[in-house]
Design an enzyme around this catalytic site. Structure first.
Site, PDB file in Angstrom:
ATOM      1  N   GLY A 217      48.341 -28.033  -3.406  1.00 19.93           N
ATOM      2  CA  GLY A 217      47.929 -28.176  -4.892  1.00 19.93           C
ATOM      3  C   GLY A 217      48.655 -27.432  -5.807  1.00 19.93           C
ATOM      4  O   GLY A 217      49.891 -26.992  -5.731  1.00 19.93           O
ATOM      5  N   ASP A 237      46.438 -17.925   2.400  1.00 18.70           N
ATOM      6  CA  ASP A 237      45.169 -19.036   2.381  1.00 18.70           C
ATOM      7  C   ASP A 237      44.456 -18.957   3.777  1.00 18.70           C
ATOM      8  O   ASP A 237      44.494 -17.907   4.546  1.00 18.70           O
ATOM      9  CB  ASP A 237      45.643 -20.336   2.369  1.00 18.70           C
ATOM     10  CG  ASP A 237      44.909 -21.312   1.521  1.00 18.70           C
ATOM     11  OD1 ASP A 237      43.728 -21.524   1.678  1.00 18.70           O
ATOM     12  OD2 ASP A 237      45.471 -22.307   0.673  1.00 18.70           O
ATOM     13  N   TYR A 352      30.921 -22.280 -11.380  1.00 21.04           N
ATOM     14  CA  TYR A 352      32.476 -22.476 -11.565  1.00 21.04           C
ATOM     15  C   TYR A 352      32.753 -21.924 -13.131  1.00 21.04           C
ATOM     16  O   TYR A 352      33.699 -20.893 -13.043  1.00 21.04           O
ATOM     17  CB  TYR A 352      32.904 -23.713 -11.471  1.00 21.04           C
ATOM     18  CG  TYR A 352      34.452 -23.770 -11.512  1.00 21.04           C
ATOM     19  CD1 TYR A 352      35.187 -23.418 -10.548  1.00 21.04           C
ATOM     20  CD2 TYR A 352      35.025 -24.415 -12.636  1.00 21.04           C
ATOM     21  CE1 TYR A 352      36.548 -23.799 -10.554  1.00 21.04           C
ATOM     22  CE2 TYR A 352      36.618 -24.616 -12.615  1.00 21.04           C
ATOM     23  CZ  TYR A 352      37.065 -24.334 -11.588  1.00 21.04           C
ATOM     24  OH  TYR A 352      38.650 -24.296 -11.665  1.00 21.04           O
TER      25      TYR A 352
END
Length: 445
Positions: A217, A237, A352
């Site tokens: 992404g 990651d 979020y």
């Protein structure tokens, strides 16, 4: 993810039908091409003060064709409006109307950029009013532009020349295809820090950059763009993404580091890896983030705590470690990924939005703690075409795509271009700020 509607309304025979029916007709955006020209067409430079002439000389030095007065049928690729000396709203009439007379001839993918002063720096009410008026007119104009054109502004702090390095760096970024999905935004140059990029094509040559959440992404796009611009990349990651992470790192000739960024020593481990493999660390991109969407009435502790832990608490802890361990010296850069959800809010994303608003607050407060010459900024994406947004229900996704001035979603590379600019030496006078990459909208995604 492809925008099928955009492709259809830009191809015969549906293009004509869409125009007759008054349907939205998003244009293909002018994006950066290595080796391509900075602009298509001449620059119309509006302004009469010394700052305007100084900027004209710079633009000529960039190899651009500069015109000072628009004539019918000229097709400018950009309009630069220099209003650094405006001190009363009544003084805006002449330059604004000069811009108005040229707008119909602005080329597709054109740029309008204002150069003015921050209203917050003014002490006189009339001066503050005029400066704030520039912001209002630019943002409104950006909504009116068509054909993939954008409008943005540069605010140069009082006492600084409009040709200070970071103002020129911001101008080059906003004129170029790198800023394709940046619209209706302002970049503020707060001091004279920053040095010109020695190589416009590879402004990050010699830099070492770490990107978290780099396996796919937006994170993978950032890693690729930083590498394209000359940086050596450390891709980070979680272990579960190890295979995809290794593929990204290998394609870029970089290194992969499998790491849970919520670990208490994550920052120290990143710094140790960078020093061991590359001898230094210059750029940190906090991209890793998660969503656990629920209406607040249905929110549980697991969803709330996980989002806060990954999206903001980890960044705070890592930044403390980078600064305490002298991980970033003069010229160091930290760029965090915020979101328009953190600015406008978004239904079902209280956790979020709180975390991304927290990123914006963290960046603003940390700026004063950065080493001399180092900066920290945030990039706030809007609707970006990713695997995550592809899972949004079709009707909701189509509405979100069209509800911005450019009438389309952005690409991961659009976010990456903004990150790469803020990572460059030319952005050294820009710190503590959040740059939205949203096509001029506040729809969260």
């Amino acid at each position: 993810m492809a925008d099928t509607y955009l492709n259809l309304v830009n191809a015969a025979p549906l293009a004509g039908l869409a125009k007759r029916l008054g349907l939205p007709r998003p244009a293909e955006l002018r994006r950066y091409r290595p080796g391509g020209p900075l602009l298509d067409g001449p620059v119309l430079l509006v302004g009469t003060g010394n700052g305007a002439q100084d900027l004209a000389d710079v633009l000529l030095g960039w190899g651009l064709d500069v015109i000072r007065q628009h004539r019918p049928h000229q097709r400018p690729g950009a309009i630069v409006v220099v209003l650094d000396d405006v001190s009363d709203p009544s003084a805006l009439s002449a330059p604004v109307l000069a811009v108005a007379g040229a707008l119909r001839d602005l080329r597709p993918g054109g740029r309008v950029v204002t150069v003015s002063r921050p209203a917050a720096d003014a002490t006189e009410p009339a001066t503050a009013a005029a400066r704030r008026a520039v912001e209002g007119l630019l943002r409104s104009l950006a909504h009116e532009l068509r054909g993939g054109a954008t409008g943005n502004g540069i605010l140069v702090g009082d006492g600084l020349p409009v040709t200070v390095t970071s103002a020129l760096g911001a101008l080059r970024f906003l004129l170029s295809g790198r800023s394709a999905f940046v619209d209706g935004q302002f970049l503020t140059v707060v001091d004279g820090q920053g040095v010109p990029d020695p190589d416009a094509e590879r402004p990050l040559a010699g830099k070492v950059a770490v990107v978290t959440g780099a396996a796919r992404g937006i994170g993978a796009a950032i890693a690729r763009t930083l590498h394209r611009d000359g940086a050596r990349v450390i891709a980070v990651d979680v272990p579960a993404a190890g295979e995809a992470l290794a593929a990204v790192a290998n394609n870029l000739g970089g290194t992969a580091l499998q790491l849970d960024i919520t670990a208490p020593d994550a920052g120290a481990r990143i710094l140790a890896h960078a020093r061991d493999r590359h001898g230094r660390l210059d750029v940190v991109v906090h991209n890793a983030g998660i969503t656990r969407d629920k209406l607040l009435a249905n929110m549980d502790a697991a969803r709330w705590d996980a989002v806060i832990a990954v999206n903001i608490a980890a960044q705070l802890r890592m930044n403390e470690q980078f600064l305490a361990l002298d991980g970033l010296g003069a010229g160091g850069r930290i760029i965090s990924l915020a979101s328009t959800s953190g600015i406008a809010g978004n239904r079902g994303q209280t956790n979020y939005a709180a975390s991304k608003a927290g990123v914006i607050g963290m960046v603003a407060a940390t700026a004063a703690r950065m080493p001399a010459g180092a900066t920290i900024n945030a990039v706030a994406p809007g609707f970006i075409e990713t695997e995550m947004t592809a899972r949004i229900p079709f009707a909701t996704r189509e509405v979100a795509r069209r509800l911005n001035s450019l009438q389309q979603g952005g690409r991961p590379t659009d976010v990456a271009e903004a990150v790469a600019f803020l990572a460059s030496d030319a952005a050294g006078g820009i710190t503590g700020q959040t740059l939205r990459v949203c096509g001029q909208n506040l729809v969260g995604a």
